[in-house]
Design a protein around this motif. Sequence first.
Motif, short mmCIF file in Angstrom:
data_model
loop_
_atom_site.label_atom_id
_atom_site.label_comp_id
_atom_site.label_asym_id
_atom_site.label_seq_id
_atom_site.Cartn_x
_atom_site.Cartn_y
_atom_site.Cartn_z
N TYR A 295 0.46 -1.33 0.51
CA TYR A 295 0.20 -0.38 -0.18
C TYR A 295 0.62 0.68 -0.19
N SER A 296 1.81 1.48 0.37
CA SER A 296 2.58 2.57 0.70
C SER A 296 3.29 2.58 -0.18
N GLU A 297 3.77 1.69 -1.13
CA GLU A 297 4.63 1.93 -2.45
C GLU A 297 3.80 2.79 -3.16
N GLU A 298 2.39 1.62 -3.12
CA GLU A 298 1.51 1.70 -4.94
C GLU A 298 0.78 2.94 -4.50
N GLU A 299 0.19 3.47 -3.44
CA GLU A 299 -0.90 4.18 -2.79
C GLU A 299 -0.27 6.00 -2.70
N LEU A 300 0.51 5.62 -1.66
CA LEU A 300 1.39 6.39 -1.17
C LEU A 300 3.20 6.99 -2.01
#
Length: 215
Positions: free
Chosen positions: A36-41
């Motif tokens: 999530y942190s890589e793809e969304e943030l």
Amino acid sequence: MPVHSLAHAPLSADAVRELLAMPSLPAVPEEEFDEYSEEELGWAVTFLVQDAVVTRNHHVLWYEGEPLGDPESTLILTFGEAYPVNPPDPDEYGHDALVELVEKWAGLPGWTLLEQPAEAECEAVLDRAADVITAELGPPLRTLRSNDWLGMGPHLRCRVWRRGEHGVVLSPREDGGPYGYLTHLVLAVHPWPADEELPDADEECLRWVRDRIIL
């Protein structure tokens, strides 16, 4: 305090808003956080410090607690890394290794390196950051001169804001590891109960700051 070098990346309004929003964002399960942190943030893992990420604004974030959706977390966003020298001693702390570490910070996207900056140049980096935060939160509640409690040097100004039940601190901060001698320039967000007042005396206020941002 002479400064051998300072790597830094300016704080933008977007970076400040992202950090301030983190405690109230929806929590993400641990097993999904990396993706999530890589793809969304747009975050990426970094090995410059332990348990840290490089944000999409290219600052280094580490934390105690969870970075998203945890109002009890302390979040520390590093946008500057200073190598203080007092007195210059190439052997005491491993001069060449520390020079190389600051150069690694300066190699991050959006970061620049100042060689042997005057203290006023280091202070100006914090001043510009303070202007960005003030545009979001208004003037700081307190502005203090830091001391050895917050880092070996340079002893720059420390500013404190309140946002709801969180403190927002712009300050130099000691490096508790892995380097042991560098000084971070940070924007920190930490829990601050609504009924807790800042100490009146500057020395006690600096101790209050230290106890909240030195993890």
